[in-house]
Design an enzyme around this catalytic site. Structure first.
Site, mmCIF file in Angstrom:
data_model
loop_
_atom_site.group_PDB
_atom_site.id
_atom_site.type_symbol
_atom_site.label_atom_id
_atom_site.label_comp_id
_atom_site.label_asym_id
_atom_site.label_seq_id
_atom_site.Cartn_x
_atom_site.Cartn_y
_atom_site.Cartn_z
ATOM 1 N N ALA A 86 0.815 -1.211 0.000
ATOM 2 C CA ALA A 86 0.000 0.000 0.000
ATOM 3 C C ALA A 86 0.852 1.267 0.000
ATOM 4 O O ALA A 86 0.434 2.289 -0.534
ATOM 5 C CB ALA A 86 -0.942 -0.001 1.200
ATOM 6 N N THR A 87 2.053 1.202 0.606
ATOM 7 C CA THR A 87 2.913 2.392 0.587
ATOM 8 C C THR A 87 3.271 2.759 -0.847
ATOM 9 O O THR A 87 3.181 3.921 -1.250
ATOM 10 C CB THR A 87 4.186 2.161 1.420
ATOM 11 O OG1 THR A 87 3.810 2.012 2.778
ATOM 12 C CG2 THR A 87 5.159 3.317 1.282
ATOM 13 N N SER A 214 -3.417 -3.552 0.608
ATOM 14 C CA SER A 214 -2.220 -4.127 1.222
ATOM 15 C C SER A 214 -2.427 -5.601 1.526
ATOM 16 O O SER A 214 -3.408 -5.981 2.132
ATOM 17 C CB SER A 214 -1.923 -3.386 2.524
ATOM 18 O OG SER A 214 -0.897 -4.030 3.241
ATOM 19 N N HIS A 216 -0.551 -7.666 3.508
ATOM 20 C CA HIS A 216 -0.296 -8.198 4.851
ATOM 21 C C HIS A 216 -1.245 -7.661 5.917
ATOM 22 O O HIS A 216 -1.103 -8.002 7.084
ATOM 23 C CB HIS A 216 1.170 -8.019 5.249
ATOM 24 C CG HIS A 216 1.554 -6.622 5.623
ATOM 25 N ND1 HIS A 216 1.832 -6.255 6.920
ATOM 26 C CD2 HIS A 216 1.745 -5.508 4.876
ATOM 27 C CE1 HIS A 216 2.172 -4.972 6.941
ATOM 28 N NE2 HIS A 216 2.120 -4.504 5.722
ATOM 29 N N THR A 254 8.968 -7.332 -12.830
ATOM 30 C CA THR A 254 8.363 -8.654 -12.847
ATOM 31 C C THR A 254 7.357 -8.759 -11.717
ATOM 32 O O THR A 254 7.693 -8.494 -10.563
ATOM 33 C CB THR A 254 9.440 -9.743 -12.666
ATOM 34 O OG1 THR A 254 10.392 -9.614 -13.710
ATOM 35 C CG2 THR A 254 8.828 -11.134 -12.694
ATOM 36 N N CYS A 340 4.603 2.661 12.083
ATOM 37 C CA CYS A 340 5.420 3.519 11.237
ATOM 38 C C CYS A 340 5.945 4.741 11.970
ATOM 39 O O CYS A 340 6.890 5.364 11.549
ATOM 40 C CB CYS A 340 4.631 3.975 10.019
ATOM 41 S SG CYS A 340 4.257 2.609 8.931
#
Lengths: 416, 85
Positions: A86-87, A214, A216, A254, A340
């Site tokens: 997501a970042t 995201s 995770h 990739t 974060c």
């Protein structure tokens, strides 16, 4: 923060309970099961066109894209771009869209409670000459829609508002925001990392133009996410990562098939389990909050009590220092705010944005409940919390003064 | 449901619970036991043989998945968590 208490577990030391589901989630065994063949035998590059290794890898990637990720949010598979998380998706959406339309539009709107990657991307845009509006939130954590509408200018290209906040669990009125943006010709981006797969989200119903996903946070693997980019009406963006033109040229590189398969499996499972999980998480969260509030006075829940995701509970325990409480609760894996931002000693900027008292902001703990949480874990956490908060309060001179009826705010502290 | 079909469902149910008990991870183990139980409970009134057959096939696949994941869990076992006594 708390680095003096950091130590890895001894060989036979029991592991703490995991109650930090907003920071990350364990992989669902069904996700790992789906991924492993692509880590062992089906290792082809999905962009290899000339052999079975490539074809089978591409097929798995496209299944993940279409039947799983796209289906969960009501999108077309061509609108899903795989990213590293997501970042990256947030960076792409904000910088990519703003830069593409910068000839005529140089204004972006976001909120003060967004994730750091959104705020930091906006700061980078500011240094490029863009003008950014950081909308304040109300004390319940929700945006004022009139203020939002009023801040839109003719030169606004993008509005970015997260669906569910990772620190306090508040759920923004996404449908209304989408409606406002669509009516004003502004692209609407939402960081839905904490929302996808947990609450029903449809990009058409909510008029979302860009959405960050995201892996995770929804029991999928770390290192993968996705960005939804609307095709009708078309959203254009400048790519951040250039190269061989994969993912419609928007994100070269990739595509990591095992991770894409994992994200797809996680989305598919989430769609199937959404109602079951939501009911259970709500029940457990109520249980935790009721027990704690029944056993302790002066506990405040941060964020709107109703318009929220139940699995993210942020409580402030007055007259107790948050870090001390976390250290005292070493049997339970918790956090006092976003992972974060935990490098600094400052209290969370999200709590500051909702107008939390400075002292209360330092006394907050975030409890994360998820698919694998048990009643036993909730009860253990509540009991330990009550016990440790009471113990810390007993040792606190401030608490003693409060018990005697002294108004702490009336005290004039002097320097020695 | 025919008696033999019912017996098969019960047998699958028992096998899935038995396999789930073997997860070394407390969280995976408790989830699997709970989820299997709740899934069978939710479907207990289904009569249509085609639906029953489909669910049974899915159940067999899930059973195999549980067995694989239990084996992997045992290969990479770690310490128990605090509530495991």
């Amino acid at each position: 923060q708390g680095t003096s208490a950091k130590h890895e577990l001894e060989k036979d030391e029991p592991r703490p309970l995991y109650m930090d589901f907003q920071a990350t989630t364990p992989m669902d065994p069904r996700v790992l099961d789906a991924m492993l063949p692509y880590q062992v035998n089906y290792y082809g590059n999905p962009h290899s066109r000339t052999h079975a290794y490539g074809w089978e890898s591409e097929s798995a990637m496209e299944t993940a894209r279409k039947q799983q990720v796209a289906d969960l949010i009501g999108a077309d598979p061509r609108e899903i771009i795989f990213t590293s998380g997501a970042t990256e998706s947030n960076n792409m959406a904000i910088k990519g869209v703003a830069r593409f339309y910068q000839a005529k539009k140089r204004h972006v709107i976001t909120t003060q409670t967004e994730h750091k990657c959104v705020l930091d991307s906006c700061r980078v845009l500011e240094s490029e000459g863009f003008s950014i509006t950081y909308l304040p939130v109300q004390t319940n954590g929700l945006l004022d829609l009139e203020l939002l509408e009023a801040s839109i200018r003719p030169d606004t290209s993008l509005l970015s508002v997260m669906t569910i906040n990772n620190e306090i669990g508040v759920r923004q009125p996404i449908e209304e925001i989408g409606q406002i943006c669509r009516s004003k010709g502004v692209f609407f981006h939402t960081d839905a990392a904490q929302a996808v797969g947990k609450i029903p989200l449809n990009v058409t119903d909510c008029k979302i133009d860009l959405m960050s996903i995201s892996g995770h946070k929804i029991y999928g693997p770390k290192g993968v996410g996705a960005l939804y980019v609307r095709r009708r009406p078309r959203v254009r963006m400048e790519p951040i990562q250039n190269g061989g033109g994969q993912e419609r040229g928007l994100r070269s590189g990739t595509v990591p098939t095992p991770l894409a398969v994992g994200l797809g499996a996680a989305c598919s499972i989430a769609q199937h389990e959404m109602e079951y999980d939501h009911n259970r998480v709500s029940m457990l969260a109520n249980r935790l909050v009721q027990k704690i509030m029944a056993g302790l006075p002066d506990v405040i829940m941060n964020g709107d009590p109703v318009r929220r995701y139940p699995g993210c509970v942020n409580l402030s325990f007055a007259y107790v220092e948050g870090e001390s409480l976390l250290m005292a609760l070493k049997d339970v894996a918790l956090s006092s705010g976003s992972a974060c931002t935990s490098a600094s000693l400052e209290p969370s900027y999200v709590l500051r944005a909702i107008g939390a008292d400075e002292d209360l902001a330092h006394s907050s703990i975030r409890f994360g409940i998820g698919r694998f949480t048990t009643e036993e874990e909730v009860d253990y956490t509540a009991e330990k919390c009550i016990h440790q908060v009471s113990r810390l309060r007993e040792m606190s001179p401030l608490w003693e003064m409060v018990q005697e009826g002294i108004d702490l705010k009336s005290i004039k502290w002097t320097q020695h | 449901m025919a008696a033999s079909a019912r017996a098969q469902v019960i047998s699958l149910y028992r096998s899935m619970l038995s396999a789930s008990k073997k997860f070394p991870s407390y969280n995976y183990r408790t989830y699997a036991l709970r989820r299997v139980r709740d899934a069978f409970r939710a479907n207990r009134n289904i009569e249509d043989p085609k639906t029953v057959a489909r669910l049974m096939t899915e159940g067999q696949q899930t059973l195999a998945l549980i067995q694989r994941q239990v084996t992997i869990g045992k290969m990479f076992e770690s310490q128990k968590i605090v509530v495991e006594g």
